[in-house]
Scaffold this motif. Structure first.
Motif: not given
Ligand SMILES: Nc1nc2c(ncn2[C@@H]2O[C@H](COP(=O)(O)OP(=O)(O)O)[C@@H](O)[C@H]2O)c(=O)[nH]1
Ligand SMILES: [Mg+2]
Length: 212
Positions: A22, A24, A26-29, A73, A129, A131-132, A158-160
């Motif tokens: 879905d 958000g 975190g795929k791109s991150t 997506e 995620k 980390d949350k 955690s991608a962060k």
């Molecule tokens: N706390 C946290 N936030 C994350 C993580 N991975 C992604 N995010 C946040 O989640 C949001 C969506 O991430 P994004 O990579 O754009 O999701 P995508 O739509 O699946 O590509 C962004 O604000 C990211 O900074 C993570 O591992 N931890």
């Protein structure tokens, strides 16, 4: 210093990996987190985007082409060309959002069945995620159970903070390397260039990505 392009091959295998799940989650991150140290930036494409990373895993020189969606997506409109020829599929959910977890079985696993061209394609379930932790709603056990049911690998990351990000890609690739049919494709793909496929009917989603 210009390297000779004639003697040593640049890599042993080329694998196509892709990220689904879905919006958000975190795929791109995750992709950036894995590739941002040393990555080759390619022109962004309309529709899908991919990044290339060269790695040494399992004693092999690998060129990984990791495909990410450009947000389509959200509309559930990924096309078959996105899935075509992938040796590895990374299914991502957000451990703090249950809907992203249930959508993996309700939506994304069905898409894989429909579009994936490789019977042996390796799937990796990723709970992102972590980390949350205080906001977690999907337990690790649920992830493990899903992975068992669908025959996927599983990792939480955690991608962060980058916890387990490298491991995610490494474990997936090691499993691909253990699968003879996928290894064979990885080497034939190098010759025939898996990116020079005919685009699907519409063409719009993937055109422009094939010039390397
Ligand atoms: N706390 C946290 N936030 C994350 C993580 N991975 C992604 N995010 C946040 O989640 C949001 C969506 O991430 P994004 O990579 O754009 O999701 P995508 O739509 O699946 O590509 C962004 O604000 C990211 O900074 C993570 O591992 N931890
Ligand atoms: Mg994205």
């Amino acid at each position: 210093m210009e390297a000779s392009s004639t003697s040593q091959p640049e890599f042993d295998y080329l694998f196509k990996l892709l990220l689904i799940g879905d919006s958000g989650v975190g795929k791109s991150t995750l992709l950036l987190s894995f590739t941002s140290d040393t990555f080759e930036e390619l022109n962004p494409t309309i529709g899908v985007d991919f990044k290339v990373k060269h790695v040494n895993i399992g004693g092999k020189k690998l060129k990984l082409a990791i495909w990410d969606t450009a947000g389509q997506e959200r509309f559930r409109t990924l096309t078959s060309s996105y899935y075509r020829g992938a040796q590895g599929i990374i299914m991502v959910y957000d451990v703090t959002r249950r809907d992203t977890f249930t959508d993996l079985s309700d939506v994304w696993a069905k898409e894989i069945d429909l579009y994936s061209t490789n019977q042996d394609c390796i799937k990796m379930l990723v709970g992102n995620k972590v980390d949350k932790e205080s906001e977690r709603v999907v337990s690790k056990k649920e992830g493990i159970d899903f992975a068992r049911e669908y025959g996927c690998l599983f990792i939480e990351c955690s991608a962060k903070t980058r916890v387990n990000v490298e491991q995610c890609f490494e474990e997936l690739v090691l499993k691909i390397l253990e699968t003879p049919s996928l290894v064979a494709e990885g080497s034939s793909g190098v010759k025939k260039n898996i990116f020079k496929q005919n685009p699907p009917q519409s063409g719009a989603a993937t055109s422009g990505c094939c010039s390397w």
